[in-house]
Design a protein around this motif. Structure first.
Motif: not given
Length: 523
Positions: A421-433, A509-516
């Motif tokens: 949850v913490d990771a996804f809420n730090s991504f641009e354009g993401f929100s995670c309950n 971290e892979k998710f973050r890099t890919f999403h950017l």
């Protein structure tokens, strides 16, 4: 439209199919190329077969199961390609698409495996390394199944284990239970399917309908499609952490009552794919709604051990129903449990139970008759359920290790729920309950318009496009939100929280890099 259906899956070749003009508009996302190839092959060869594509049960054709859909097929292909030495931007495929704990390196609970080993190989009962309590329980269970786990059992399961389930439920809820109301099944899925079959009957000239949550676990949409039962979807409220609004339940019921006869409501608590844990007050509202409309309640409670968030607590539907008194305590209810989830994660053993209360006696006779046609569920699955509902108690030789392992699994899942949850809420354009319970996160994602256009060019739903791009670039396999259902115009995906902490950290971290890179490419 004479019948309303929801078609959901992840993949190619989507075309809109609607519940009604004012209701759900979700794209069926099956792999078009694969379908065309299969259909062409069928056209060329069907003349040699009595069963062909054209005379195949149409309900089987339309059923979809997103959790094991085209994205997962591609993930398996990538695994094989890596094994054969193919060069990829990643060195492994992470299957975050399905709640398979042991596939994600969760260590089995020693007590469960020792008990299973002892009943499978009774010579271990005399082995000095086998704990005393395991020996005693193995002897008791073997006696209950006529000396061997290779024997058939009663269709509803071993009576001794059903009595142990009763003790488990009574301890959990504080209300009486009867072993005759317990049926052991091949995982909760089998129990759910066997019960849903009973509703295949028109009412007042209308087809039967079953209310299911949106987002939902695709078992329900697939099974209802297979059985030819109309799906009545009600939206969970993402703004209130995927809670159930009575107004939305009433909307769905009234709107779809025009085309079908809603007869039951499914509630998944803790939620899959959404990870919420319902409050007692919310459950009370659902029960009152169900009583007003004479609905049979399906309480999917397989994640009842998986509660992580501070202030969250699991309340069984049966307990709340009983606390409310009449007329609610006389309502028809089926609650489902499994050995696949919780702290045990024994997915492959296929053990589960259903408790059915207040069922019409005539109906129950035919229900048991229907179940008996399948002889019995796997005996190993039944014994696994016994290990869960009748675990070691303080003073038993296995107790200390059992509690240590059980606590470690649940504490680790709690940590991983927060990490995701913490990771996804730090991504641009993401929100995670918050992931209050279960094993999944279901974040919402805003996709750039150019990405949506690129998806359309490939004839894909945008979240399917995103999931395929993620897989091909990182090896991370997720399930698009369109495979579970979501409000039109929104995009989500489901991921498990099951990878072990270090692997999960790397996956995120892979998710973050890919999403950017993805956002930069399509901004």
């Amino acid at each position: 439209m004479s019948r309303m259906r929801l078609f959901i899956n992840g993949g190619f070749g989507s075309r809109l199919r609607r519940f009604s003009s004012a209701s759900f508009s979700l794209e069926k996302t099956a792999d078009t190329q694969h379908s065309i190839q299969t259909r062409t092959l069928s056209t060329n060869m069907d003349r040699n077969y009595s069963l062909n594509f054209d005379n195949l049960n149409p309900n089987v054709k339309i059923m979809e199961y997103a959790v094991r859909g085209p994205i997962v097929i591609r993930a398996n292909e990538l695994k094989k390609e890596l094994e054969m030495g193919a060069k990829k931007p990643f060195n492994e495929v992470i299957t975050a698409n399905i709640g398979d704990c042991h596939a994600m390196e969760q260590t089995p609970i020693t007590y469960i495996r020792q008990l299973l080993s002892a009943v499978l190989n009774p010579r271990l009962i005399d082995d000095p390394s086998t704990p005393r309590d395991v020996k005693a329980k193995a002897k008791e269970l073997l006696k209950a199944c006529r000396g061997s786990v290779g024997c058939y059992t009663d269709s509803s399961g071993i009576e001794l284990i059903r009595r142990h389930v009763v003790q488990y439920i009574e301890k959990r809820d504080g209300y009486p239970s009867r072993w005759e109301n317990i049926l052991l099944c091949g995982g909760a899925s089998d129990g759910i399917k066997n019960l849903l079959k009973l509703f295949i009957c028109p009412v007042d000239g209308k087809p039967p309908g079953i209310m299911i949550p949106i987002p939902q676990y695709p078992l329900y949409s697939a099974t209802l499609a297979e059985l030819g039962i109309t799906q009545v979807g009600y939206y969970l409220n993402e703004e209130t952490n995927w809670g159930l609004d009575v107004e939305e339940l009433e909307r769905a019921y009234e709107e779809q009552s025009k085309v079908c006869a809603p007869r039951a409501i499914v509630v998944i608590n803790p939620g899959n794919p959404t990870g919420q844990v319902l409050t007692k007050e919310n459950i009370q509202e659902i029960i009152k709604f169900s009583q007003r409309h004479n609905l049979f309640i399906f309480a999917d409670e397989v994640y009842q051990h998986n509660v992580y968030a501070e202030g969250s607590q699991f309340h069984s539907f049966k307990k709340v129903l009983m606390e409310m008194g009449e007329p609610y305590s006389s309502m028809e209810l089926a609650s489902f449990m499994s050995c696949s989830k919780g702290y045990m994660g024994e997915c492959g053993l296929r053990g589960g139970y259903v408790e059915v209360i207040n069922m019409n006696p005539e109906v129950k006779t035919h229900y048991l008759k229907s179940v008996s046609a399948m002889l019995c569920s796997t005996v190993i699955g039944q014994i696994c359920m016994d290990a869960i509902v009748n675990p070691p108690v303080e003073g038993d030789a296995s107790y200390e290790l059992y509690m240590k392992e059980r606590t470690a699994v649940l504490d680790s899942l709690k940590l991983r729920a927060k990490m995701v949850v913490d990771a996804f809420n730090s991504f641009e354009g993401f929100s995670c309950n918050p992931v209050q319970g279960a094993m999944y996160a279901f974040p919402k994602i805003s996709l750039p318009q150019k990405a949506i256009e690129a998806a359309a060019a490939r004839n894909q739903h945008p979240d399917v496009f995103y999931a395929f791009e993620l897989l091909e670039n990182t090896g991370v396999c997720i399930v698009p939100g369109s495979g579970f259902g979501q409000k039109p115009g929104t995009f989500h995906f489901r991921t498990t929280i099951l990878p072990q902490p270090e692997k999960l950290k790397g996956m995120l971290e892979k998710f973050r890099t890919f999403h950017l890179k993805f956002v930069d490419k399509y901004k």
